[in-house]
Design an enzyme around this catalytic site. Structure first.
Site, PDB file in Angstrom:
ATOM      1  N   TYR A 152      11.276  37.924  39.520  1.00  0.00           N
ATOM      2  CA  TYR A 152      10.318  37.416  40.506  1.00  0.00           C
ATOM      3  C   TYR A 152      11.017  36.585  41.585  1.00  0.00           C
ATOM      4  CZ  TYR A 152       6.471  38.740  37.372  1.00  0.00           C
ATOM      5  OH  TYR A 152       5.582  39.434  36.581  1.00  0.00           O
ATOM      6  N   LYS A 210      14.738  43.160  26.206  1.00  0.00           N
ATOM      7  CA  LYS A 210      14.975  44.605  26.210  1.00  0.00           C
ATOM      8  C   LYS A 210      16.488  44.779  26.152  1.00  0.00           C
ATOM      9  CE  LYS A 210      13.387  48.864  26.522  1.00  0.00           C
ATOM     10  NZ  LYS A 210      12.423  49.514  25.609  1.00  0.00           N
ATOM     11  N   ASP A 252       8.497  46.303  24.805  1.00  0.00           N
ATOM     12  CA  ASP A 252       7.483  47.350  24.632  1.00  0.00           C
ATOM     13  C   ASP A 252       6.870  47.271  23.240  1.00  0.00           C
ATOM     14  OD1 ASP A 252      10.099  48.099  23.943  1.00  0.00           O
ATOM     15  OD2 ASP A 252       9.680  50.229  24.107  1.00  0.00           O
ATOM     16  N   ASP A 308       5.063  36.944  31.522  1.00  0.00           N
ATOM     17  CA  ASP A 308       3.855  37.145  32.313  1.00  0.00           C
ATOM     18  C   ASP A 308       2.975  38.195  31.631  1.00  0.00           C
ATOM     19  OD1 ASP A 308       2.040  37.081  34.360  1.00  0.00           O
ATOM     20  OD2 ASP A 308       3.301  38.134  35.813  1.00  0.00           O
ATOM     21  N   ASP A 346      -0.525  37.566  29.065  1.00  0.00           N
ATOM     22  CA  ASP A 346      -1.816  38.120  29.456  1.00  0.00           C
ATOM     23  C   ASP A 346      -2.389  39.054  28.390  1.00  0.00           C
ATOM     24  OD1 ASP A 346      -1.836  36.589  31.664  1.00  0.00           O
ATOM     25  OD2 ASP A 346      -1.760  38.194  33.133  1.00  0.00           O
TER      26      ASP A 346
HETATM   27 MG    MG Z   1       0.063  36.835  34.651  1.00  0.00          MG
HETATM   28 MG    MG Z   2       8.820  52.141  24.543  1.00  0.00          MG
END
Ligand code: MG
Ligand code: MG
Lengths: 356, 356
Positions: free
Chosen positions: A142, A189, A221, A245, A249
Site C-alpha cells: 500500500y 505467502k 490463501d 486488511d 475483514d
Molecule cells: Mg479493510
Molecule cells: Mg491457493
C-alpha cells in the site's frame, strides 16, 4: 492515576457514540479512582467546516500530548457523494496515523454468545472464537512505489519490508500472546514472496525470545479459508499490511455485527482507539447508533494503558448488555424491543458503577 | 465429433479418479456420438521414477497436440517428507502450465443442496450460490521481481500487469457471463494500487463491448467478506493472481467439500482440467477417493470444447449421485453407507448412458 485522553468525536454518529464511551470511562474512573482528563479535538468533515483542514495542527498537538486517543468516526455524505473534492474528511485520519507513527493495527475478534445467530457462520463453528489480529499498518504494497508506464499500457506496485518494520510489531504480537493462549500464527505467502520469507525468518528468530509462546505459519490463501472453517484454532494472528486488511475483514463476520467491532492503532509513543464502523451520517442525531464498538474501543484503550481490571469491567458490562438484550436496533430481530444509543450507554455505565 | 484428450493420471489417487472421469466421458461419447481419443502421458512423481524428469518432453508434446488435457493429481509422500529434494513432482505441473501458456484459472463454486450441511456457513446464506471465478495465472506479484538486500535487512516483491495480460482474461470472463447471469464483478484494490487502477480502467473499457453484461467493482478486503456474507450476489468474479488465490480459497467453504471442486486453466491454444484436491497418497489404491472433482473437471472440459449438452449431462449425473447419497465416505456422516470410488464412477456413467 491521572490520564489525559484526547477525544475526537468526528462526524455523523461519532459524537453520540463517543459520548457513551465517555460515560463508561467516567464510571470506571469513579469505581477505580482514576482521573480521566478529556481534551476534545476536531478531525474530519467538522474540522474542514471550521478550519478548512481535516486535521488542524491543534488536533495533532492534543493527540501527541495525550496518553491515548479515542476517536469516534470520520466522514460526511457531502464528501461521499462528490469524489472530486480534494480536501476530504478521511485524509484527517490517515494523516493523524502518520503523524503519530501508528505502525500496528490490532483488531479483536470475539464470538459473543448472544450474537452467534447473527453470523453467516454456524454456531458450532464460531462458538468460543477469541482472536487478536496484529496487522502492520505503515509499509508493504500500500505504501510502496507505484508506477504507470508513459503509454499507459502497464503498471506496477512494489511491496517492501525491512527487518525493523517487522520486528517492532512482532514483539507486540508475542507480548499480547503471553497474556492469552500463548499462540502466534504468522500469515504470509512464503512459498512465493521474498517479503514473506523475510517476515518468516524475522518472526521465527524473535519467537525464540518468547519460548512460552508457540509459533506457527500459514499461507494467506489457506488462512482466509481456515478463519472461516476453524476460527477457534487461532489466538494471535500476525501479518503484513495487505494480508491483514483482507483477513481482518473476513474475520468480521464471526462477530455477527460490524457495530461491535473495535480496533486500536499503536505506535512507539501514541495509540489511537476507534470503532471499525463508519460515521453513518444517515443515523446521526437519531439516538439509534450502536455505541458498543466505541465503548469497546475505550476498553481496548484501558487495556493499552495497563488498566486490565478496568478494561475487564467494560468488557463484562458490554457482555451483560448483550445477554440482557439491552442493545440498539441493528442487533435485533424485527419487532423486538431495542434501546436507544443513550440508554445502552447509561446501562453500561450503571453496570460498571454497581457491579461489585 | 472426434477429440484428442491428453490424460495425465499423475500420482496417488490421481489414476483411480481419472479412471472414473474416463468412464463418464465414455458414456458421453456413446450417447452423443463422439469419439474421445485418449493419449496417456506421465507427469509428477511417477514421471520422475521413470525418466528422472517430472515433465518429460513427450508429455509436453502430447498435451500441445491434444484438444484438451485432463489431469488427475500430482505429488507423493516421499517428496513431501523431504523438502531438500531438488527435482519435485509439483514442478511438472507448474512447467506444464508455462509450456501451454495457461493464463486463466477458472473455478466454479456451487452450493449443492445435499452438501449444504457440510459447509461452515448457514444454509440460508449459501443456498443457490453459483459463482465462476476467473483468476489471472501468469503475472502479478507471484511472478514479479523478488529482491533481498545484501545485508538481509530488507526485501521486496514487484506486482506488475500489462493491458494485454488483463485484456485476454477479461474477454473470457465477459463471454462466460453472457451464458450465465450476465454479471461480472472485478475484485481489486483500486483505492490504493496502481495495478488495480489499470485493471479497473481496462476492464471497464472492455465491458463496453459487452453491453448485455453488468459490471461492478469490489475491493478485495470487502469481497473476501461479502463472499461469506452474501455469496449469491456474485455471478462471474474476475481478478488478478494473488487476490484470486485468496478469494477462490475462501469460496471453497461454500461447496462444503474440497472433494468436489474442479478447476480449469485456459490459454490461447490449450486448456487443462483438474481437481482442486491433491494426490492424497495415503488413500491411493484403496478405492475410497472421491472421484467427483475429477468427473466435474471432465465436465468443465466438455464445456470448454463447446459441448454444452454433454457437460450438462455430467453435471446432472453428479447432482443425482449427491441427491441419492451414492458418494464416497468423505461426504458422509459416521456410520452412513458410502460407495467406493469405482461404484460412484459406475453410477455416474450409467446415469449418463440411460438418462434419456
Ligand atoms: Mg479493510
Ligand atoms: Mg491457493
Amino acid at each position: 492515576m491521572k490520564y489525559t485522553i484526547a477525544i475526537i468525536p468526528g462526524d455523523g454518529i461519532g459524537p453520540e457514540v463517543t459520548t457513551q464511551a465517555k460515560k463508561a470511562l467516567d464510571a470506571v474512573a469513579e469505581v477505580y479512582d482514576h482521573i480521566f482528563l478529556y481534551k476534545e479535538a476536531q478531525m474530519g468533515a467538522c474540522a474542514i467546516e471550521k478550519t478548512g483542514d481535516p486535521l488542524p495542527q491543534e488536533t495533532i498537538d492534543i493527540c501527541k500530548n495525550a496518553d491515548a486517543v479515542l476517536c469516534g468516526a470520520i466522514g460526511e455524505l457531502k464528501y461521499d457523494n462528490d469524489p472530486t473534492l480534494k480536501v476530504r474528511p478521511e485524509q484527517g485520519l490517515l494523516r493523524l496515523r502518520q503523524e503519530l507513527e501508528l505502525f500496528c493495527n490490532v483488531r479483536p475478534v470475539k464470538a459473543y454468545p448472544k450474537l452467534l445467530k447473527n453470523s453467516p457462520l454456524k454456531k458450532e463453528i464460531i462458538s468460543g472464537t477469541d482472536i487478536l489480529i496484529y496487522r502492520e499498518l505503515t509499509s508493504g504494497i500500500y505504501f510502496g512505489k507505484k508506477e504507470i508506464s508513459e503509454d499507459g499500457l502497464s503498471a506496477s506496485d512494489v511491496c517492501s519490508y525491512t527487518v525493523d518494520e517487522i520486528s517492532r510489531i512482532t514483539h507486540l504480537a508475542f507480548k499480547a500472546a503471553q497474556d492469552r493462549k500463548k499462540k502466534v500464527t504468522l500469515i504470509d505467502k512464503a512459498n512465493v514472496l521474498a517479503t514473506s520469507r523475510l517476515w518468516r525468518k524475522t518472526v521465527a528468530k524473535i519467537g525464540e525470545e518468547y519460548p512460552d509462546v508457540a509459533l506457527d505459519f500459514m499461507f494467506i490463501d489457506n488462512a482466509a479459508m481456515q478463519i472461516v472453517l476453524n476460527p477457534t484454532r487461532f489466538d494471535v494472528i500476525l501479518t503484513e499490511n495487505l494480508f491483514g486488511d483482507v483477513i481482518s475483514d473476513v474475520a468480521c463476520v464471526i462477530g455477527g455485527s460490524i457495530g461491535i467491532l473495535a480496533s486500536s492503532s499503536v505506535g512507539g509513543k501514541n495509540a489511537l482507539f476507534e470503532p471499525i464502523h463508519g460515521s453513518y451520517p444517515q443515523a446521526a442525531g437519531k439516538d439509534i447508533a450502536n455505541p458498543l464498538a466505541s465503548i469497546l474501543s475505550a476498553g481496548l484503550m484501558l487495556e493499552h494503558l495497563g488498566l486490565h481490571d478496568e478494561a475487564d469491567a467494560i468488557q463484562r458490562a458490554v457482555e451483560k448488555s448483550l445477554d440482557l438484550g439491552i442493545t440498539t436496533q441493528d442487533l435485533k430481530g424485527k419487532n423486538q424491543y431495542s434501546a436507544s444509543t443513550a440508554k445502552v450507554g447509561d446501562f453500561i455505565a450503571d453496570y460498571i458503577a454497581n457491579q461489585e
